[in-house]
Scaffold this motif. Structure first.
Motif, PDB file in Angstrom:
ATOM      1  N   GLN A 172       6.598  40.936  11.534  1.00 57.76           N
ATOM      2  CA  GLN A 172       5.780  42.039  12.036  1.00 57.76           C
ATOM      3  C   GLN A 172       6.493  42.833  13.115  1.00 57.76           C
ATOM      4  OE1 GLN A 172       1.944  40.701  13.276  1.00 57.76           O
ATOM      5  NE2 GLN A 172       1.183  40.508  11.192  1.00 57.76           N
ATOM      6  N   LYS A 173       6.814  42.190  14.231  1.00 55.92           N
ATOM      7  CA  LYS A 173       7.424  42.883  15.361  1.00 55.92           C
ATOM      8  C   LYS A 173       8.425  41.969  16.040  1.00 55.92           C
ATOM      9  CE  LYS A 173       3.590  45.850  16.776  1.00 55.92           C
ATOM     10  NZ  LYS A 173       2.615  46.135  17.820  1.00 55.92           N
ATOM     11  N   VAL A 174       9.381  42.578  16.704  1.00 57.83           N
ATOM     12  CA  VAL A 174      10.296  41.851  17.582  1.00 57.83           C
ATOM     13  C   VAL A 174       9.986  42.320  18.998  1.00 57.83           C
ATOM     14  CG1 VAL A 174      12.701  41.500  18.215  1.00 57.83           C
ATOM     15  CG2 VAL A 174      12.073  41.649  15.814  1.00 57.83           C
ATOM     16  N   TYR A 175       9.928  41.384  19.929  1.00 52.06           N
ATOM     17  CA  TYR A 175       9.591  41.714  21.305  1.00 52.06           C
ATOM     18  C   TYR A 175      10.800  41.533  22.210  1.00 52.06           C
ATOM     19  CZ  TYR A 175       4.717  41.787  19.941  1.00 52.06           C
ATOM     20  OH  TYR A 175       3.537  42.102  19.340  1.00 52.06           O
ATOM     21  N   ALA A 176      10.943  42.452  23.146  1.00 52.95           N
ATOM     22  CA  ALA A 176      11.925  42.314  24.220  1.00 52.95           C
ATOM     23  C   ALA A 176      11.179  41.666  25.374  1.00 52.95           C
ATOM     24  CB  ALA A 176      12.467  43.671  24.624  1.00 52.95           C
ATOM     25  N   LEU A 177      11.732  40.596  25.909  1.00 48.39           N
ATOM     26  CA  LEU A 177      11.086  39.852  26.989  1.00 48.39           C
ATOM     27  C   LEU A 177      12.039  39.729  28.167  1.00 48.39           C
ATOM     28  CD1 LEU A 177       8.922  37.932  28.193  1.00 48.39           C
ATOM     29  CD2 LEU A 177       9.985  36.091  26.891  1.00 48.39           C
ATOM     30  N   MET A 178      11.549  40.079  29.334  1.00 44.32           N
ATOM     31  CA  MET A 178      12.336  39.928  30.551  1.00 44.32           C
ATOM     32  C   MET A 178      11.539  39.077  31.525  1.00 44.32           C
ATOM     33  SD  MET A 178      13.565  42.722  33.364  1.00 44.32           S
ATOM     34  CE  MET A 178      14.840  43.436  32.393  1.00 44.32           C
ATOM     35  N   ILE A 193      -1.426  36.200  24.263  1.00 40.76           N
ATOM     36  CA  ILE A 193      -1.623  37.647  24.387  1.00 40.76           C
ATOM     37  C   ILE A 193      -1.032  38.371  23.176  1.00 40.76           C
ATOM     38  CG2 ILE A 193      -0.917  39.706  25.697  1.00 40.76           C
ATOM     39  CD1 ILE A 193      -1.069  37.928  28.237  1.00 40.76           C
ATOM     40  N   LEU A 194       0.197  38.027  22.804  1.00 41.47           N
ATOM     41  CA  LEU A 194       0.866  38.708  21.694  1.00 41.47           C
ATOM     42  C   LEU A 194       0.213  38.375  20.356  1.00 41.47           C
ATOM     43  CD1 LEU A 194       4.598  38.386  22.779  1.00 41.47           C
ATOM     44  CD2 LEU A 194       3.058  40.329  23.047  1.00 41.47           C
ATOM     45  N   ARG A 195      -0.249  37.148  20.190  1.00 35.13           N
ATOM     46  CA  ARG A 195      -0.946  36.780  18.953  1.00 35.13           C
ATOM     47  C   ARG A 195      -2.226  37.596  18.814  1.00 35.13           C
ATOM     48  NH1 ARG A 195      -2.380  31.197  19.475  1.00 35.13           N
ATOM     49  NH2 ARG A 195      -4.234  32.020  20.463  1.00 35.13           N
ATOM     50  N   ASP A 196      -2.962  37.750  19.919  1.00 33.65           N
ATOM     51  CA  ASP A 196      -4.190  38.544  19.884  1.00 33.65           C
ATOM     52  C   ASP A 196      -3.886  40.007  19.591  1.00 33.65           C
ATOM     53  OD1 ASP A 196      -5.560  36.237  20.441  1.00 33.65           O
ATOM     54  OD2 ASP A 196      -5.850  36.696  22.569  1.00 33.65           O
ATOM     55  N   GLN A 197      -2.792  40.544  20.150  1.00 33.82           N
ATOM     56  CA  GLN A 197      -2.413  41.937  19.886  1.00 33.82           C
ATOM     57  C   GLN A 197      -2.026  42.132  18.424  1.00 33.82           C
ATOM     58  OE1 GLN A 197       0.693  43.094  22.597  1.00 33.82           O
ATOM     59  NE2 GLN A 197      -0.701  43.325  24.325  1.00 33.82           N
TER      60      GLN A 197
END
Length: 136
Positions: A89-95, A123-127
């Protein structure tokens, strides 16, 4: 689990966008900032980077030690985040930004990394599960 090169966030433009557009929350002594990005030939659902401010830690030895500790805590706990994300679905950038004014014990860093990644995963699963609304 290893922390592979493909998991590292190295794009200056993505890091700059994270400061402007990213969402964040704090889990003292860490601050988590994330942003969905375009997948760049990676099989990992998240790309990760660490920031320790030079303003608070003048000596490079101190900054490097904190960075190593944060990276290790992430490496040991990243499965908490990965099991909540779908890489198709998506790739997230995390800092992760170290916000404390003094150094803390590694156990505190790891405990709060664990809590923060669990919280971020939820949070990301809910989004991802929310239906997207098209603007007309």
């Amino acid at each position: 689990m290893r922390f592979r090169r493909e998991e590292r966030l190295k794009s200056w433009s993505a890091i700059g966008r994270m400061f402007k557009e990213g969402q964040s929350f704090g889990q003292y002594p860490l601050r988590f900032v994330w942003l969905p990005v375009e997948p760049e030939n990676t099989s990992f659902p998240a790309q990760f980077t660490v920031s320790v401010p030079k303003k608070k830690f003048k000596k490079a030895v101190d900054r490097n030690r904190l960075r190593r500790q944060i990276r290790e805590a992430y490496r040991l706990n990243k499965q908490l985040l990965y099991r909540n994300l779908d890489p198709s679905q998506k790739v997230y950038a995390l800092m992760v930004i170290y916000v404390a004014k003094e150094t803390v014990e590694y156990t505190e860093i790891e405990t709060n990394m664990h809590r923060g990644l669990r919280r971020l995963g939820k949070i990301l699963r809910d989004q991802q599960n929310q239906p997207t609304q098209k603007e007309e």
